[in-house]
Design a protein around this motif. Structure first.
Motif, mmCIF file in Angstrom:
data_model
loop_
_atom_site.group_PDB
_atom_site.id
_atom_site.type_symbol
_atom_site.label_atom_id
_atom_site.label_comp_id
_atom_site.label_asym_id
_atom_site.label_seq_id
_atom_site.Cartn_x
_atom_site.Cartn_y
_atom_site.Cartn_z
ATOM 1 N N VAL A 255 0.849 -1.195 0.000
ATOM 2 C CA VAL A 255 0.000 0.000 0.000
ATOM 3 C C VAL A 255 0.885 1.246 0.000
ATOM 4 O O VAL A 255 0.677 2.181 -0.774
ATOM 5 C CB VAL A 255 -0.943 0.003 1.228
ATOM 6 C CG1 VAL A 255 -1.689 1.330 1.325
ATOM 7 C CG2 VAL A 255 -1.927 -1.152 1.151
ATOM 8 N N GLN A 259 1.070 4.491 -2.556
ATOM 9 C CA GLN A 259 0.713 5.806 -2.026
ATOM 10 C C GLN A 259 1.887 6.759 -1.929
ATOM 11 O O GLN A 259 1.710 7.927 -1.605
ATOM 12 C CB GLN A 259 0.080 5.651 -0.635
ATOM 13 C CG GLN A 259 -1.279 4.992 -0.699
ATOM 14 C CD GLN A 259 -1.906 4.839 0.666
ATOM 15 O OE1 GLN A 259 -1.199 4.805 1.668
ATOM 16 N NE2 GLN A 259 -3.222 4.718 0.711
ATOM 17 N N GLN A 260 3.072 6.254 -2.195
ATOM 18 C CA GLN A 260 4.275 7.078 -2.136
ATOM 19 C C GLN A 260 4.026 8.404 -2.855
ATOM 20 O O GLN A 260 3.401 8.418 -3.919
ATOM 21 C CB GLN A 260 5.385 6.321 -2.874
ATOM 22 C CG GLN A 260 6.768 6.560 -2.376
ATOM 23 C CD GLN A 260 7.673 5.541 -3.037
ATOM 24 O OE1 GLN A 260 7.469 4.346 -2.890
ATOM 25 N NE2 GLN A 260 8.640 6.003 -3.789
ATOM 26 N N GLU A 261 4.534 9.455 -2.273
ATOM 27 C CA GLU A 261 4.195 10.800 -2.737
ATOM 28 C C GLU A 261 4.219 10.980 -4.255
ATOM 29 O O GLU A 261 3.301 11.517 -4.842
ATOM 30 C CB GLU A 261 5.152 11.804 -2.088
ATOM 31 C CG GLU A 261 4.633 13.214 -2.152
ATOM 32 C CD GLU A 261 5.648 14.179 -1.596
ATOM 33 O OE1 GLU A 261 5.663 15.309 -2.083
ATOM 34 O OE2 GLU A 261 6.430 13.799 -0.704
ATOM 35 N N ASN A 264 1.604 7.931 -6.253
ATOM 36 C CA ASN A 264 0.197 8.322 -6.205
ATOM 37 C C ASN A 264 -0.767 7.503 -7.024
ATOM 38 O O ASN A 264 -1.593 8.046 -7.737
ATOM 39 C CB ASN A 264 0.073 9.776 -6.685
ATOM 40 C CG ASN A 264 0.093 10.714 -5.509
ATOM 41 O OD1 ASN A 264 -0.417 10.357 -4.447
ATOM 42 N ND2 ASN A 264 0.670 11.875 -5.688
ATOM 43 N N PRO A 266 -3.960 5.481 -6.701
ATOM 44 C CA PRO A 266 -4.950 5.309 -5.643
ATOM 45 C C PRO A 266 -5.112 3.832 -5.273
ATOM 46 O O PRO A 266 -5.152 2.973 -6.145
ATOM 47 C CB PRO A 266 -6.251 5.829 -6.271
ATOM 48 C CG PRO A 266 -5.846 6.583 -7.479
ATOM 49 C CD PRO A 266 -4.516 6.089 -7.911
ATOM 50 N N VAL A 267 -5.136 3.557 -3.982
ATOM 51 C CA VAL A 267 -5.368 2.180 -3.544
ATOM 52 C C VAL A 267 -6.871 1.993 -3.401
ATOM 53 O O VAL A 267 -7.521 2.664 -2.605
ATOM 54 C CB VAL A 267 -4.626 1.903 -2.219
ATOM 55 C CG1 VAL A 267 -4.982 0.517 -1.688
ATOM 56 C CG2 VAL A 267 -3.118 2.004 -2.437
ATOM 57 N N VAL A 304 -7.834 2.547 4.204
ATOM 58 C CA VAL A 304 -8.178 2.252 2.818
ATOM 59 C C VAL A 304 -9.399 1.323 2.860
ATOM 60 O O VAL A 304 -9.611 0.620 3.851
ATOM 61 C CB VAL A 304 -7.010 1.599 2.013
ATOM 62 C CG1 VAL A 304 -5.804 2.504 1.959
ATOM 63 C CG2 VAL A 304 -6.647 0.242 2.567
ATOM 64 N N ARG A 352 -13.557 6.512 -7.435
ATOM 65 C CA ARG A 352 -12.212 7.041 -7.690
ATOM 66 C C ARG A 352 -12.225 7.931 -8.939
ATOM 67 O O ARG A 352 -11.693 9.026 -8.944
ATOM 68 C CB ARG A 352 -11.231 5.870 -7.892
ATOM 69 C CG ARG A 352 -9.815 6.278 -8.198
ATOM 70 C CD ARG A 352 -9.458 5.883 -9.615
ATOM 71 N NE ARG A 352 -8.172 6.422 -10.005
ATOM 72 C CZ ARG A 352 -8.020 7.542 -10.703
ATOM 73 N NH1 ARG A 352 -9.047 8.250 -11.068
ATOM 74 N NH2 ARG A 352 -6.822 7.949 -11.037
#
Ligand SMILES: Nc1ncnc2c1ncn2[C@@H]1O[C@H](COP(=O)(O)OP(=O)(O)O)[C@@H](O)[C@H]1O
Ligand SMILES: [Mg+2]
Length: 376
Positions: A255, A259-261, A264, A266-267, A304, A352
């Motif tokens: 995850v 989600q790392q900056e 990005n 979306p999970v 999440v 999303r």
């Protein structure tokens, strides 16, 4: 004298293209290498090089082949220019494909491929146009799970270009790295090779119109995942985990990777597989052999969505082995479980897409030995 293509690829790893930190194989600047006896042809594609930079690249390639392989090699370098303002293949959206869903797990063996296969057939039963790309370079299994081991994707001609036609079964279009490897052969795919093969299966394939392309990713959170995210605009990621502590720790990393900056993606949520064991004849008996609701708690913890759970049952395993995903069996509790799960995934994709712009493919550059990721 016979120069091997492999040798050339290897020596080219020592030099980089203008403006690229990484070596020219990794950066994708080398688009083709061919060898005929003592002749070597190297195709390079770079963004807006100056004449000087072109000359320098040509000289560097020729010199390294002469010094490391053979002085007598006849080297030809073709430099193609890709205008910087024109999107490169890496940033391209894929015409006809509406959503790309990556199915990932930190740990192997948690049922990622099983879940992907069953999501795919369930989506197809719901009337969606579905493709499945088995990108698990370590252990592709879609060909077994869909009983298409004996088949091969055919070449078709589309608008004058030769494209790979996915194999189809149960309403799902399939391409797998498994079509290109021998079952008993240990293939070590290195990052750049693997991402090249995957790129071909995406951009040089005749997928046609798809509502969903499911991507069965290799387990883990390594370079290959970055390569894939670099080349594809992934709509969202689904993480599969068992309730077991070791699997959960890896799922958490999975995850975090998405989600790392600068990545990005979306999970969309977490699926708990093998949530409990249940014997077919005693469906009300549930044995929480890997612990209870671990993935559910993880989802709550990291905020999440929790997409649902699947039991550990013999028929899911058997169905996978005979190449007919369990969700194909109608009017069973399993069919219902897969339907619920799939509906939740679709719902998350819909919300999303309402709330976020499409994911861009990302550009990964390596500077001074450290890997940085930049949004293009
Ligand atoms: N819910 C389940 N019930 C029974 N067997 C399962 C279940 N999920 C996966 N399996 C079996 O576990 C093994 C590993 O699953 P697989 O989907 O190949 O995992 P991964 O792709 O994560 O490595 C396979 O033999 C598969 O049939
Ligand atoms: Mg797998």
């Amino acid at each position: 004298m016979k120069i091997e293509r492999k040798e050339v690829l290897k020596v080219l790893e020592n030099i980089s293209a203008p403006g690229e930190g990484k070596n020219m194989i990794e950066s994708g600047a080398v688009t083709n290498v061919m060898t005929f006896a003592d002749e070597v042809v190297v195709d390079i594609t770079i963004n807006n090089p100056t004449l000087q930079a072109r000359k320098k690249t040509e000289t560097e390639i020729t010199n390294i082949i002469h010094s490391k392989i053979s002085e007598k090699a006849k080297v030809k370098v073709n430099i193609k220019v890709e205008a910087a303002d024109k999107p490169t293949i890496k940033g391209k959206t894929i015409p006809g494909i509406k959503n790309i869903i990556a199915v990932a797990s930190g740990k192997g063996g948690v049922g990622k491929s099983t879940v992907t296969a069953n999501l795919a057939v369930t989506l197809a039963k719901m009337g969606f146009k579905v493709g499945l790309l088995d990108a698990d370079i370590y252990g592709p299994s879609a060909t077994i799970m869909f009983d298409v081991m004996e088949e091969k994707p055919l070449a078709v001609n589309i608008d004058g270009k030769s494209k790979m036609k996915p194999v189809e079964n149960y309403g799902v279009k399939i391409l797998s790295i498994g079509f290109f490897t021998q079952p008993n052969q240990a293939v070590i795919w290195r990052g750049p090779m693997a991402s090249k093969a995957l790129n071909q299966m995406i951009f040089d394939a005749a997928w046609g119109e798809l509502d969903f392309l499911l991507l069965d990713l290799p387990p883990g959170t390594g370079d290959i995942h970055l390569s894939i995210m670099q080349s594809l605009p992934i709509t969202g990621a689904v993480i599969v985990s068992t309730p077991q502590t070791v699997a959960l720790a890896d799922a958490r990393k999975g995850v975090a990777m998405f989600q790392q900056e600068n990545i990005n993606v979306p999970v969309l949520g977490i699926i708990e597989n093998m949530a409990y064991f249940t014997p077919e004849e005693l469906p009300n008996n549930k044995y929480y052999i890997f612990g209870k609701e671990g993935a559910k708690h993880l989802a709550e913890d990291i905020k999440v969505p929790f997409l649902g759970e699947l039991p550990l049952v013999q028929s899911i395993r058997e169905a996978g082995d005979v190449g007919r995903p369990a969700a194909m069996q109608t009017a069973t509790p399993l069919e219902e479980a897969f339907e619920n799960l799939t509906k939740n995934v679709v719902q998350e994709v819909v919300s999303r897409n309402k709330s976020l712009p499409p994911t861009e493919a990302i550009k990964i550059t390596t500077m001074a030995g450290c890997s940085t990721v930049n949004k293009k």
